[in-house]
Scaffold this active site. Structure first.
Site, short mmCIF file in Angstrom:
data_model
loop_
_atom_site.label_atom_id
_atom_site.label_comp_id
_atom_site.label_asym_id
_atom_site.label_seq_id
_atom_site.Cartn_x
_atom_site.Cartn_y
_atom_site.Cartn_z
N HIS A 123 -9.32 7.30 -0.06
CA HIS A 123 -8.91 6.24 0.94
C HIS A 123 -10.30 6.19 1.95
O HIS A 123 -10.61 4.97 2.24
CB HIS A 123 -7.77 6.75 1.55
CG HIS A 123 -6.61 6.81 0.72
ND1 HIS A 123 -6.56 6.15 -0.41
CD2 HIS A 123 -5.66 7.87 0.84
CE1 HIS A 123 -5.20 6.49 -0.94
NE2 HIS A 123 -4.85 7.55 -0.28
N LEU A 181 7.58 7.46 -7.21
CA LEU A 181 6.57 6.49 -7.13
C LEU A 181 7.13 5.01 -7.54
O LEU A 181 7.06 3.92 -6.92
CB LEU A 181 5.13 6.49 -7.62
CG LEU A 181 4.25 5.29 -7.54
CD1 LEU A 181 3.47 5.41 -6.31
CD2 LEU A 181 3.40 5.12 -8.88
N GLY A 212 6.85 7.80 -16.52
CA GLY A 212 7.00 8.15 -15.19
C GLY A 212 8.06 7.19 -14.50
O GLY A 212 8.04 7.06 -13.26
N ARG A 269 11.35 11.97 -19.45
CA ARG A 269 11.96 12.81 -20.57
C ARG A 269 13.31 12.71 -20.59
O ARG A 269 13.73 12.59 -21.78
CB ARG A 269 11.51 14.14 -20.35
CG ARG A 269 10.07 14.26 -20.34
CD ARG A 269 9.67 15.84 -20.64
NE ARG A 269 10.17 16.37 -21.67
CZ ARG A 269 9.72 17.44 -22.20
NH1 ARG A 269 8.67 18.07 -21.82
NH2 ARG A 269 10.44 17.96 -23.56
N VAL A 283 5.62 12.87 -23.90
CA VAL A 283 4.20 12.18 -24.09
C VAL A 283 3.40 12.84 -25.12
O VAL A 283 2.51 12.42 -25.41
CB VAL A 283 3.39 12.35 -22.66
CG1 VAL A 283 4.05 11.44 -21.73
CG2 VAL A 283 3.41 13.72 -22.36
N ASP A 334 -7.11 14.85 -1.14
CA ASP A 334 -5.78 13.69 -0.94
C ASP A 334 -6.26 12.38 -0.31
O ASP A 334 -5.91 11.40 -0.32
CB ASP A 334 -4.83 14.56 -0.15
CG ASP A 334 -3.68 13.75 -0.14
OD1 ASP A 334 -3.26 13.44 -1.44
OD2 ASP A 334 -2.91 13.63 0.85
N ASP A 372 -6.02 2.65 -5.88
CA ASP A 372 -6.25 3.31 -4.42
C ASP A 372 -5.48 2.33 -3.53
O ASP A 372 -5.79 1.08 -3.25
CB ASP A 372 -7.79 3.31 -3.99
CG ASP A 372 -7.83 4.04 -2.70
OD1 ASP A 372 -6.93 3.82 -1.58
OD2 ASP A 372 -8.97 4.83 -2.36
N HIS A 373 -4.01 2.86 -3.11
CA HIS A 373 -3.56 1.99 -2.37
C HIS A 373 -3.92 1.33 -0.94
O HIS A 373 -3.50 0.53 -0.63
CB HIS A 373 -1.93 2.35 -2.22
CG HIS A 373 -1.78 3.69 -1.15
ND1 HIS A 373 -2.19 4.73 -1.25
CD2 HIS A 373 -0.98 3.47 0.06
CE1 HIS A 373 -1.70 5.36 -0.15
NE2 HIS A 373 -1.22 4.70 0.47
N LYS A 388 1.27 8.57 13.54
CA LYS A 388 0.86 7.68 12.28
C LYS A 388 -0.13 6.46 13.05
O LYS A 388 0.40 5.56 13.39
CB LYS A 388 2.02 6.95 11.65
CG LYS A 388 1.75 6.21 10.49
CD LYS A 388 1.19 6.92 9.30
CE LYS A 388 0.73 6.08 8.25
NZ LYS A 388 -0.01 6.51 7.11
N LYS A 417 -3.98 -2.53 1.29
CA LYS A 417 -3.55 -2.97 2.49
C LYS A 417 -4.42 -4.28 3.25
O LYS A 417 -5.50 -4.25 2.96
CB LYS A 417 -3.95 -1.72 3.59
CG LYS A 417 -3.07 -0.63 3.03
CD LYS A 417 -3.21 0.65 4.11
CE LYS A 417 -2.70 1.81 3.64
NZ LYS A 417 -1.13 1.94 4.02
C1 BG6 Z 1 -1.66 9.23 -0.25
C2 BG6 Z 1 -1.48 10.90 0.32
O1 BG6 Z 1 -2.37 8.96 -1.06
O2 BG6 Z 1 -1.64 8.52 0.94
C3 BG6 Z 1 -0.39 11.31 0.89
O3 BG6 Z 1 -1.54 11.43 -1.07
C4 BG6 Z 1 -0.57 10.12 2.19
O4 BG6 Z 1 -0.66 12.54 1.28
C5 BG6 Z 1 -0.56 8.72 1.99
O5 BG6 Z 1 0.48 10.71 3.03
C6 BG6 Z 1 -0.66 8.01 3.17
O6 BG6 Z 1 -0.50 6.53 2.87
P1 BG6 Z 1 -0.18 5.65 3.94
O7 BG6 Z 1 -0.07 4.19 3.21
O8 BG6 Z 1 0.97 5.78 4.37
O9 BG6 Z 1 -1.21 5.60 5.16
#
Ligand code: BG6
Length: 485
Positions: free
Chosen positions: A240, A17, A12, A46, A86, A235, A177-178, A341, A182
């Site tokens: 998260h 991403l 990918g 691809r 793939v 999601d 899990d991003h 936000k 943080k």
């Molecule tokens: C992602 C979700 O995991 O996290 C998104 O798929 C969301 O829908 C995003 O917008 C939020 O991440 P952050 O770091 O901007 O709070």
């Protein structure tokens, strides 16, 4: 800083991403000297691209950063492109040859990171081919990094995990899990376990409730294709929010090591109270944004069904039934097209048993983790009001914001996580058991919700903080959201 030797194979590699997060993060690691001479990146997808074109894409993705032309060229010269289907066994053979060649050229010693930044439907077939077509090495490590979503319910997650585990053992699987990358999420154990004032109070006797808010101002943007079939529960809550809950409610790990932390997080998630249908009705609220604030309703967005029932907002009351936190309500909420936000966690402590200063209700002590934007923490205390003729109490805030200098050095989520992958540190990745217990909890909520009367979704105006039910949830317990923009 010591240099890490590694070959990254990104499935990918032309995707969003990779361009928005991975290349800038890799570049930061490069700038700091963690990646230097002995690394290479193979991007696959691809389309038939040349290396030159790919390297240009890599340079574009880091062009906004502090960088000289020479650095950009040197860095991007480590990137190679391989057009790849793939499902085509033959393509893995080509990939293997390129990987072996680069391993030699850059003296990488067999260390490989397979980064799956693709649609989850391809995860297992990629793992299978990578293993059976000899892309894994004997002399170095072979680690698989997997982007979310990891399944869409218990059943699909188990299937996916079984298929991956046939080829890669749990210890080599890094589920991203991003949020765990943080800074302020990483700070939770530090605050809890290095301060006795919190360590001692962190239980049902002194904590009244915990509030977790992950609010977004953006709408679904270009991702409706995915989001329509996911919704906020899958999601944001399954990953998260529940990961955050685990860090807030786990018992102290024996030591701060990945094995010890994971053990405690697993126990916490295992202790999540799983609701039946009545429990879901009582404790969860689902919403979807309607028009408001000059913005379109969710149902009017591109690729969204005009009668979509997908939730863009969830609020809920969660319990972790372990010895120290049982009975403490954990209120959570997340949604798109909310007022602002903001990601924050408020730990609300109980009042002193009696107010010797008068009739007034004292304000509660609240510890706040400000995650995004402007990472920092706050503590709300009561103190003496500056007043000549009267002795009275007033609420005060202790605030700590990491200054600009620290903030500029703060690793962005992905950089920290990539660094951990290179170190073999799994603490900030979700163990399979964590994923399993999270899905078990989320599945029960989804099922309970689906059994409720059709159309049980509250529309909220874009730009608000969600449906009223989210406030009622707390009001029923005599509480309210601490964060109210
Ligand atoms: C992602 C979700 O995991 O996290 C998104 O798929 C969301 O829908 C995003 O917008 C939020 O991440 P952050 O770091 O901007 O709070």
């Amino acid at each position: 800083t010591s240099e890490q030797k590694s070959l990254f194979i990104i499935f990918g590699g032309t995707g969003d991403l990779a361009q928005r997060k991975l290349y800038p993060s890799l570049f930061n690691l490069y700038k700091q000297g963690y990646l230097k001479e002995n690394f290479a990146v193979i991007g696959t997808a691809r389309r038939p691209w040349t290396n030159e074109r790919y390297q240009q894409i890599v340079r574009n993705s880091i062009s906004g950063m502090e960088i000289t032309a020479r650095q950009a060229n040197e860095f991007s010269s480590h990137f190679y492109y391989q057009s790849h289907n793939v499902n085509d066994t033959q393509h893995y053979e080509t990939l293997r040859q390129l990987a072996d060649e680069l391993d030699k050229k850059y003296a990488i010693n067999g260390n490989r990171v397979f980064y799956l930044a693709m649609s989850p439907q391809f995860f297992s077939t990629i793992c299978e081919h990578v293993k059976t077509q000899g892309l894994v090495t004997d002399n170095g490590y072979n680690r698989v990094v997997i982007e979310k979503p990891f399944g869409r319910d218990v059943k699909s997650a188990v299937e996916l995990n079984d298929s991956i585990n046939q080829y890669f053992p749990e210890d080599d699987v890094y589920r991203i899990d991003h949020y765990l990358g943080k800074e302020m999420i990483q700070s939770i154990p530090a605050l809890r376990f290095s301060n006795n004032i919190f360590n001692a109070l962190w239980n049902y006797r002194y904590i009244d409730n915990i509030q977790i808010t992950l609010s977004e101002a953006l709408g679904v943007e270009e991702r409706a294709g995915y989001y329509e079939n996911a919704g906020a529960l899958r999601d944001m809550v399954q990953n998260h929010i529940l990961q955050t809950v685990a860090l807030l409610t786990m018992n102290a790990p024996t030591m701060y090591t990945d094995a010890d932390i994971r053990k405690e997080k697993i126990s916490a998630l295992k202790a999540l109270r799983v609701y039946d249908q009545a429990g879901v009705k009582q404790n969860f609220v689902f919403g979807q944004y309607g028009a408001g604030n000059g913005q379109a309703a969710y149902r009017e967005e591109n690729q969204v069904a005009p009668d979509s029932k997908t939730e863009t907002f969830v609020a809920g009351k969660i319990f972790v039934d372990n010895m120290s936190m049982a009975g403490v309500p954990i209120y959570v909420r997340t949604g798109k097209r909310l007022t602002t936000k903001n990601t924050q966690i408020d730990v609300v402590f109980k009042n002193a048993p009696y107010n010797i200063f008068g009739e007034d209700q004292l304000k509660r002590n609240i510890l706040t983790f400000k995650v995004d934007p402007n990472p920092g923490m706050e503590l709300r205390l009561n103190g003496k009001k500056v007043d000549f003729d009267q002795y009275s109490i007033q609420s005060m805030h202790l605030k700590h914001e990491h200054g600009e200098e620290i903030q500029s050095k703060m690793p962005v989520g992905y950089e920290k996580l990539l660094y951990d992958v290179l170190q073999g540190d799994t603490a900030s990745f979700s163990h399979w058991d964590e994923v399993y217990y999270s899905w078990r909890f989320v599945d029960a909520i989804r099922q309970g919700w689906q059994k409720q009367a059709e159309g049980q979704i509250d529309l909220y105006p874009a730009g608000s903080m969600g449906p009223k039910g989210a406030d009622d949830l707390l009001a029923a317990d005599g509480n309210q959201w601490h964060f109210r923009p």
